[in-house]
Design a protein around this motif. Structure first.
Motif, PDB file in Angstrom:
ATOM      1  N   CYS A 124       0.858  -1.192   0.000  1.00  0.00           N
ATOM      2  CA  CYS A 124       0.000   0.000   0.000  1.00  0.00           C
ATOM      3  C   CYS A 124       0.892   1.239   0.000  1.00  0.00           C
ATOM      4  N   LEU A 125       1.394   1.541  -1.164  1.00  0.00           N
ATOM      5  CA  LEU A 125       2.372   2.580  -1.430  1.00  0.00           C
ATOM      6  C   LEU A 125       2.297   2.846  -2.942  1.00  0.00           C
ATOM      7  N   PRO A 126       2.442   4.070  -3.417  1.00  0.00           N
ATOM      8  CA  PRO A 126       2.913   5.274  -2.736  1.00  0.00           C
ATOM      9  C   PRO A 126       1.794   6.077  -2.070  1.00  0.00           C
ATOM     10  N   VAL A 127       2.194   6.859  -1.060  1.00  0.00           N
ATOM     11  CA  VAL A 127       1.302   7.839  -0.442  1.00  0.00           C
ATOM     12  C   VAL A 127       1.365   9.110  -1.288  1.00  0.00           C
ATOM     13  N   LEU A 128       0.236   9.479  -1.880  1.00  0.00           N
ATOM     14  CA  LEU A 128       0.188  10.654  -2.757  1.00  0.00           C
ATOM     15  C   LEU A 128      -0.519  11.837  -2.116  1.00  0.00           C
ATOM     16  N   ASP A 129      -0.767  11.764  -0.830  1.00  0.00           N
ATOM     17  CA  ASP A 129      -1.394  12.877  -0.122  1.00  0.00           C
ATOM     18  C   ASP A 129      -0.426  14.053  -0.031  1.00  0.00           C
ATOM     19  N   VAL A 130      -0.968  15.265  -0.134  1.00  0.00           N
ATOM     20  CA  VAL A 130      -0.163  16.485  -0.095  1.00  0.00           C
ATOM     21  C   VAL A 130      -0.573  17.292   1.135  1.00  0.00           C
ATOM     22  N   PRO A 131       0.186  17.231   2.215  1.00  0.00           N
ATOM     23  CA  PRO A 131      -0.203  17.913   3.450  1.00  0.00           C
ATOM     24  C   PRO A 131      -0.195  19.434   3.301  1.00  0.00           C
ATOM     25  N   VAL A 132      -1.050  20.071   4.090  1.00  0.00           N
ATOM     26  CA  VAL A 132      -1.068  21.536   4.181  1.00  0.00           C
ATOM     27  C   VAL A 132      -0.842  21.924   5.626  1.00  0.00           C
ATOM     28  N   GLU A 133      -0.441  23.146   5.849  1.00  0.00           N
ATOM     29  CA  GLU A 133      -0.195  23.638   7.200  1.00  0.00           C
ATOM     30  C   GLU A 133      -1.475  23.552   8.027  1.00  0.00           C
ATOM     31  N   GLY A 134      -1.347  23.052   9.236  1.00  0.00           N
ATOM     32  CA  GLY A 134      -2.485  22.937  10.136  1.00  0.00           C
ATOM     33  C   GLY A 134      -3.207  21.607  10.071  1.00  0.00           C
ATOM     34  N   ALA A 135      -2.833  20.738   9.142  1.00  0.00           N
ATOM     35  CA  ALA A 135      -3.485  19.432   9.032  1.00  0.00           C
ATOM     36  C   ALA A 135      -2.981  18.494  10.126  1.00  0.00           C
ATOM     37  N   SER A 136      -3.716  17.425  10.359  1.00  0.00           N
ATOM     38  CA  SER A 136      -3.288  16.380  11.285  1.00  0.00           C
ATOM     39  C   SER A 136      -1.962  15.792  10.828  1.00  0.00           C
ATOM     40  N   ASP A 137      -1.156  15.343  11.789  1.00  0.00           N
ATOM     41  CA  ASP A 137       0.132  14.741  11.427  1.00  0.00           C
ATOM     42  C   ASP A 137      -0.012  13.252  11.106  1.00  0.00           C
ATOM     43  N   VAL A 138      -1.249  12.774  10.894  1.00  0.00           N
ATOM     44  CA  VAL A 138      -1.438  11.362  10.540  1.00  0.00           C
ATOM     45  C   VAL A 138      -0.736  11.043   9.223  1.00  0.00           C
ATOM     46  N   ILE A 139      -0.610  12.020   8.337  1.00  0.00           N
ATOM     47  CA  ILE A 139       0.188  11.848   7.124  1.00  0.00           C
ATOM     48  C   ILE A 139       1.613  12.308   7.395  1.00  0.00           C
ATOM     49  N   GLY A 140       1.819  13.562   7.662  1.00  0.00           N
ATOM     50  CA  GLY A 140       3.132  14.055   8.078  1.00  0.00           C
ATOM     51  C   GLY A 140       4.261  13.610   7.175  1.00  0.00           C
ATOM     52  N   GLN A 141       5.257  12.944   7.753  1.00  0.00           N
ATOM     53  CA  GLN A 141       6.439  12.526   6.998  1.00  0.00           C
ATOM     54  C   GLN A 141       6.169  11.343   6.069  1.00  0.00           C
ATOM     55  N   ARG A 142       4.972  10.815   6.104  1.00  0.00           N
ATOM     56  CA  ARG A 142       4.599   9.776   5.141  1.00  0.00           C
ATOM     57  C   ARG A 142       4.466  10.367   3.738  1.00  0.00           C
ATOM     58  N   ALA A 143       4.309  11.693   3.657  1.00  0.00           N
ATOM     59  CA  ALA A 143       4.188  12.378   2.369  1.00  0.00           C
ATOM     60  C   ALA A 143       5.571  12.770   1.862  1.00  0.00           C
ATOM     61  N   TYR A 144       5.712  12.812   0.533  1.00  0.00           N
ATOM     62  CA  TYR A 144       6.986  13.225  -0.062  1.00  0.00           C
ATOM     63  C   TYR A 144       7.248  14.711   0.142  1.00  0.00           C
ATOM     64  N   GLY A 145       6.198  15.489   0.276  1.00  0.00           N
ATOM     65  CA  GLY A 145       6.368  16.921   0.458  1.00  0.00           C
ATOM     66  C   GLY A 145       5.059  17.646   0.241  1.00  0.00           C
ATOM     67  N   SER A 146       5.134  18.964   0.121  1.00  0.00           N
ATOM     68  CA  SER A 146       3.935  19.793   0.014  1.00  0.00           C
ATOM     69  C   SER A 146       3.680  20.309  -1.400  1.00  0.00           C
ATOM     70  N   ASP A 147       4.495  19.887  -2.358  1.00  0.00           N
ATOM     71  CA  ASP A 147       4.319  20.297  -3.744  1.00  0.00           C
ATOM     72  C   ASP A 147       3.692  19.149  -4.538  1.00  0.00           C
ATOM     73  N   PRO A 148       2.499  19.353  -5.117  1.00  0.00           N
ATOM     74  CA  PRO A 148       1.828  18.246  -5.809  1.00  0.00           C
ATOM     75  C   PRO A 148       2.639  17.640  -6.941  1.00  0.00           C
ATOM     76  N   ASP A 149       3.380  18.455  -7.680  1.00  0.00           N
ATOM     77  CA  ASP A 149       4.161  17.920  -8.791  1.00  0.00           C
ATOM     78  C   ASP A 149       5.278  17.011  -8.285  1.00  0.00           C
ATOM     79  N   MET A 150       5.961  17.423  -7.217  1.00  0.00           N
ATOM     80  CA  MET A 150       7.004  16.586  -6.639  1.00  0.00           C
ATOM     81  C   MET A 150       6.422  15.276  -6.122  1.00  0.00           C
ATOM     82  N   VAL A 151       5.285  15.363  -5.443  1.00  0.00           N
ATOM     83  CA  VAL A 151       4.640  14.162  -4.918  1.00  0.00           C
ATOM     84  C   VAL A 151       4.312  13.193  -6.055  1.00  0.00           C
ATOM     85  N   ALA A 152       3.795  13.723  -7.150  1.00  0.00           N
ATOM     86  CA  ALA A 152       3.446  12.877  -8.290  1.00  0.00           C
ATOM     87  C   ALA A 152       4.681  12.210  -8.884  1.00  0.00           C
ATOM     88  N   ARG A 153       5.744  12.976  -9.078  1.00  0.00           N
ATOM     89  CA  ARG A 153       6.951  12.419  -9.693  1.00  0.00           C
ATOM     90  C   ARG A 153       7.590  11.341  -8.822  1.00  0.00           C
TER      91      ARG A 153
END
Length: 339
Positions: A124-153
Motif C-alpha cells: 500500500c504505497l505510494p502515499v500521494l497525499d499532499v499535506p497543508v499547514e495545520g493538518a493532522s500529522d497522521v500523514i506528516g512525513q509519510r508524504a513526499y512533500g507539500s508540492d503536488p508535482d514533486m509528490v506525483a513524480r
C-alpha cells in the motif's frame, strides 16, 4: 473453485485458526492483508501467506501490507531493514531531482525485494497525499512533500520500483488526505476547501498517476463535493471525482472499515462502500465477527471490478529484475548522507 468476493481481509494472529480457515473457505475473499501482529519470523510469514491462499484455492490471491518506511512499516529488522519515510526522499529530490527520483525508485524496489521473499504481493504505497499547514500529522512525513508535482513524480518512481519487482502498488489515499484535520483511525474529518483548490492541489498527484492499477480511498468528507458522506462511501466522490475528474480506472479499494471514521455496523459500512462504486471492501483488524458482518454484504467479484482486479494481478506476474546486492548498495549510498 469458489467465486471470489469483493473483500480483502486480515487475520488475528501468526497462523490461521480453524474458525478463520472455515470462514475464508466459505466467503472466498479476493485478497488478504498482514499487520505487525501477524509477523514473527520468515517461515511463519511464508506459511501464513500460503495458508491464506490455500483457503481460497488461488495461488495468485494477493496479500497486501503497509510497508512505507518510517513509522508505517510492518516488517522490521531482522525481517527487513528500517527504511526512511517518504519525506526524506523529498529532501533528496529538493537538492537534486534526478537523485531524488532514483532514490524513490530504489526505495520501492527494496520493498519489493523484501516482501516478495515472504510471498507478499502488494504494498500500500505510494502515499500521494499532499499535506497543508495545520493538518493532522497522521500523514506528516509519510508524504513526499507539500508540492503536488514533486509528490506525483516521486510517487510514480516508487510505484515503478515496486512493479519492477513484481509487487502491486496501491496509491493512497484517493482523492487526497493531506488536508484532514484529524486521524481517521479515531474520527471522521471534514475538509472545507473549495473544489477548484482541491482540483489544483489535492487531486493533482492522483490525476498524474491515474494509470496505476490500484488505489485506496480516503475516509474524508469533502464538503464542496458531498457534505454528508466520506469519499469511501460517497457515490458522488467516486463517480464525479475519482473516476471522472481524476480519471482513475484502476481497482478501487476502501481504506480499512474497522477505522473509527466510518459509522454504522460493519454490514452497513460494506454495503455503502460497494453501493458508492468502490470495487473492494478492506477490513483489517482480524475480528471475525466484524468480518462476518462485512462479508454478508459483499458480492461476487464480477464485471468492471473483476476486469480491474485482473489488471492489478497482472502486475504481480512479473518476476522482478536487477541484482539485489548491487541495487541495495546503490540505495545505501543515496541515503547515507541523510541517515
Amino acid at each position: 473453485m469458489t467465486e471470489s468476493k469483493t473483500l480483502i481481509l486480515g487475520c488475528a494472529g501468526h497462523s490461521l485458526t480453524r474458525e478463520e480457515v472455515r470462514f475464508y473457505r466459505g466467503e472466498c475473499p479476493w485478497g488478504f492483508i498482514l499487520f505487525a501482529r501477524n509477523i514473527s519470523e520468515p517461515e511463519q510469514i511464508r506459511d501464513l501467506v500460503a495458508s491464506m491462499r490455500d483457503c481460497v484455492g488461488r495461488e495468485d490471491a494477493p496479500v497486501f501490507i503497509d510497508q512505507e518506511g518510517g513509522r508505517v512499516q510492518r516488517l522490521r529488522p531482522p525481517l527487513a531493514p528500517n527504511y526512511p519515510p517518504a519525506a526524506v526522499i523529498g529532501e533528496i529530490y529538493s537538492r537534486d531531482r534526478e537523485a531524488g527520483l532514483r532514490a524513490a525508485w530504489l526505495h520501492g524496489r527494496m520493498h519489493a525485494f523484501d516482501l516478495a521473499r515472504y510471498g507478499i504481493s502488494a504494498d500500500c504505497l505510494p502515499v500521494l497525499d499532499v499535506p497543508v499547514e495545520g493538518a493532522s500529522d497522521v500523514i506528516g512525513q509519510r508524504a513526499y512533500g507539500s508540492d503536488p508535482d514533486m509528490v506525483a513524480r516521486l510517487g510514480r518512481a516508487s510505484a515503478e520500483g515496486l512493479m519492477a519487482g513484481g509487487l502491486l502498488p496501491v496509491m493512497k489515499h484517493i482523492p487526497g488526505h493531506g488536508r484532514a484535520s484529524s486521524d481517521t483511525h479515531f474520527e471522521l474529518p471534514t475538509v472545507h476547501e473549495a473544489f477548484d483548490e482541491l482540483r489544483r492541489h489535492d487531486f493533482a498527484p492522483f490525476r498524474a498517476l491515474n494509470d496505476l492499477p490500484a488505489a485506496m480511498t480516503a475516509h474524508v468528507v469533502f464538503s464542496a463535493i458531498d457534505p454528508k458522506g466520506p469519499a469511501t462511501t460517497s457515490g458522488k466522490v467516486v463517480e464525479e471525482v475519482i473516476r471522472g475528474e481524476i480519471g482513475f480506472d484502476g481497482l478501487l479499494i476502501s481504506d480499512d472499515i474497522s477505522m473509527k471514521a466510518l459509522s454504522g455496523d460493519f454490514g452497513s459500512k460494506a454495503a455503502a462502500i460497494l453501493a458508492a462504486g468502490v470495487d473492494i471492501v478492506l477490513h483489517c483488524n482480524g475480528v471475525i465477527e466484524e468480518m462476518t458482518a462485512a462479508a454478508s454484504k459483499a458480492r461476487a467479484l464480477e464485471g468492471e471490478a473483476l476486469r480491474r482486479a485482473g489488471r492489478a494481478l497482472s502486475v504481480t506476474a512479473h518476476s522482478g529484475e536487477g541484482s539485489e546486492e548491487e541495487l541495495r548498495a546503490e540505495f545505501t549510498e543515496y541515503f547515507a548522507a541523510v541517515a
